[in-house]
Scaffold this active site. Structure first.
Site, PDB file in Angstrom:
ATOM      1  N   ASP A 209     -15.656  10.329 -30.982  1.00 57.95           N
ATOM      2  CA  ASP A 209     -15.786  11.450 -30.050  1.00 57.95           C
ATOM      3  C   ASP A 209     -15.159  11.112 -28.699  1.00 57.95           C
ATOM      4  OD1 ASP A 209     -17.124  14.051 -29.239  1.00 57.95           O
ATOM      5  OD2 ASP A 209     -18.041  12.671 -27.810  1.00 57.95           O
ATOM      6  N   GLU A 259     -10.812  11.769 -31.643  1.00 58.75           N
ATOM      7  CA  GLU A 259     -10.708  13.064 -30.962  1.00 58.75           C
ATOM      8  C   GLU A 259      -9.922  12.819 -29.674  1.00 58.75           C
ATOM      9  OE1 GLU A 259     -13.474  16.718 -29.257  1.00 58.75           O
ATOM     10  OE2 GLU A 259     -14.100  14.638 -28.947  1.00 58.75           O
TER      11      GLU A 259
END
Length: 534
Positions: A209, A259
């Site tokens: 993330d 990401e």
């Protein structure tokens, strides 16, 4: 029982179809209104029949769930709302029996304010070793009443919060998500241990993330627009972190997907060097309007930026942070704003559904891997969430100007005539389902050969059955204005008509699949795609 998928090679990730599960909204096994691991286990056969190679779970860790689980209190424990660590281990093993790999989500930029480290830091006070694991600083101004710098938040609102002893701590997201200090060796060792913890439980990969945010400029200088380097995005030091992570992944034959939201193609590619991440999300296609020239340029640019590092592209139409594809493509203005991660004005869902069906065939025919967000295979639109049911902190931190992301996170409909459309047997779902979602239910689409679900199942079966799809070369073919046509190997051709008029198909031996019927003259209608063998 659905057929077990054949075993993949070590580089399975180069052309995999990976299904994103948002656990709170997939299926509720215990009837408390929140999706859980028990619900996923019940539906593993559904995922196998759909034809996916792997499942990526958004965070399932112990969390106050202030930000949907991206506020982690313990990386080694499953939140009771979802189940137990033992259940997670069973799920991983059971998925493997179906030939489905599991990818977990690691959130390294920040933790929850309920994490043991942060609670210890608050208790220990200024100047303590515990506070060195975070970014605590004295404030500016005569009495320290001003935040230490002016960094903008990834969400709306402030990035600094003052604690009772007068110091401030950094949080690029909500105050409940304090940023970790990645220059501290303890932070690095802890995350390396967490990676090993999950790889030893036989996960196949890790999604990272906010992968470009970990390293911060040591001086925490004020933000200056359009001046490089950015003080907290894409700092050069971050690559040393991922090189150490890659060494761990290689021990377990594990895979990373980052990401990474970066407009600079060259800097984006640095994350994909052979000793760093295997793949990174390519958001350019997701952000592109439904326009042939723009899409072709986006595809070319994506393949070009991956080519120097020999990494496969990843194609994404939707995820848990953006407006659902059907709604997005049904808008007259489908342009995407990278700052707010929002799209244009509402329009026609019938139009959006035709385009979403065509986009599915487009992405599944491109070289590389594909990520499919739960409910995309059902053609779910964005749901309108009443103000008194909104839970996303983005909405509240924007003062109500941002609708938030709850509309793409509504629980799935499994059975048209069941309580809560079959999502769970008891309590109301944590987010309300629209009253008209019976039409999208899995059991109703099961029986319809023309449904979105049937289209996805057929497309994934053909993609798996034909070696010409997946990773490998592609060649653009001559086509009319507003039409995209490209060839893969083994005579496979994809044609997508984004113009306003029917388009002639190239000479072909057979028609494998269409996203909608051809017209009476055998031409490809507007907003329709086809797979051919030439």
């Amino acid at each position: 029982m659905a057929a077990v998928h054949p075993l993949r090679t070590d580089d399975w990730w180069r052309d995999a179809v990976i299904y994103q599960v948002y656990p709170r909204s997939f299926a509720d096994g215990d009837g408390d209104g929140t999706g859980d691991l028990a619900g996923v286990r019940v539906h593993l056969a559904y995922l196998a029949e759909l034809g996916v190679d792997a499942v990526w779970f958004t965070p399932w860790y112990l969390s106050p769930l202030v930000d949907g689980g991206y506020d982690v209190a313990d990386y080694r424990a499953i939140d009771p709302a979802f189940g137990t660590l033992e259940e997670a281990e069973k799920l991983i093993a059971e998925a493997a029996e179906f030939g489905i790999k599991v990818i977990v989500d690691i959130v390294p930029n920040h933790v929850s304010d309920q994490h043991a480290w942060f609670r210890a830091a608050l208790e220990a006070g200024p100047g303590s070793p515990e506070r060195e694991l975070f970014h605590f600083r004295p404030g500016r101004g005569e009495n320290g009443e001003l935040p230490p710098n002016d960094w903008p938040s990834q969400f709306a609102g402030a990035t600094w919060t003052r604690v009772p002893d007068g110091e401030w701590y950094l949080h690029l997201f909500t105050p409940e998500q304090p940023d970790l200090n990645w220059s501290h060796p303890v932070v690095r060792r802890e995350h390396e241990d967490v990676l090993r913890f999950w790889f030893e439980r036989r996960v196949a990969g890790v999604r990272i993330d906010s992968a470009a945010l970990l390293a911060k400029h040591p001086d925490l200088p004020d933000f200056v627009e359009d001046v490089d380097p950015h003080p907290y995005i894409d700092q050069d030091e971050i690559h040393d972190i991922y090189r150490s992570w890659r060494a761990i992944a290689d021990e377990y034959n594990g895979v990373f997907v980052g990401e990474v939201w970066l407009p600079d193609a060259e800097r984006f590619a640095r994350y994909l060097r052979p000793d760093e991440l295997h793949t990174a999300f390519n958001f350019n296609l997701l952000a592109c309007p439904w326009d042939a020239d723009r899409l072709r340029r986006t595809i070319d640019d994506t393949l070009a930026e991956h080519a120097p590092v020999k990494a496969p592209a990843t194609w994404v139409l939707c995820n848990h942070d953006v407006t659902r594809t059907v709604t997005r493509y049904g808008r007259t203005d489908t342009g995407f704003d990278f700052d707010t991660k929002t799209f244009g004005t509402p329009s026609d869902l019938a139009l959006g559904t035709r385009r979403a069906r065509a986009a599915a065939l487009l992405t599944l025919a491109l070289p590389g891997s594909v990520y499919l967000y739960q409910g995309e295979e059902l053609g779910l639109p964005e749901a309108d969430i009443a103000l008194d049911h909104i839970q996303d902190p983005m909405h509240f931190r924007s003062g109500g100007t941002d609708p938030g992301r709850d509309g793409c996170r509504v629980p799935l409909p499994w059975s048209a005539d069941a309580l809560h459309f079959g999502f769970g047997p008891g309590s109301e779902p944590w987010l309300p389902q629209p009253a008209d979602w019976a039409q999208y239910a899995v059991d109703r689409q099961d029986a319809d050969p023309d449904s979105m679900l049937s289209l996805y199942r057929t497309a994934l079966l053909l993609r798996r059955s034909h070696a010409g799809f997946g990773d490998g070369p592609m060649t653009w073919l001559p086509a009319e204005a507003g039409v995209l046509a490209f060839a893969r190997t083994d005579g496979l051709v994809c044609v997508v008509n984004l113009s306003d008029s029917p388009a002639e198909l190239p000479a072909h031996e057979s028609l494998l699949l269409t996203s909608g019927p051809l017209d009476e003259q055998g031409r490809l209608p507007a907003d329709t795609a086809v797979w051919l063998r030439t």
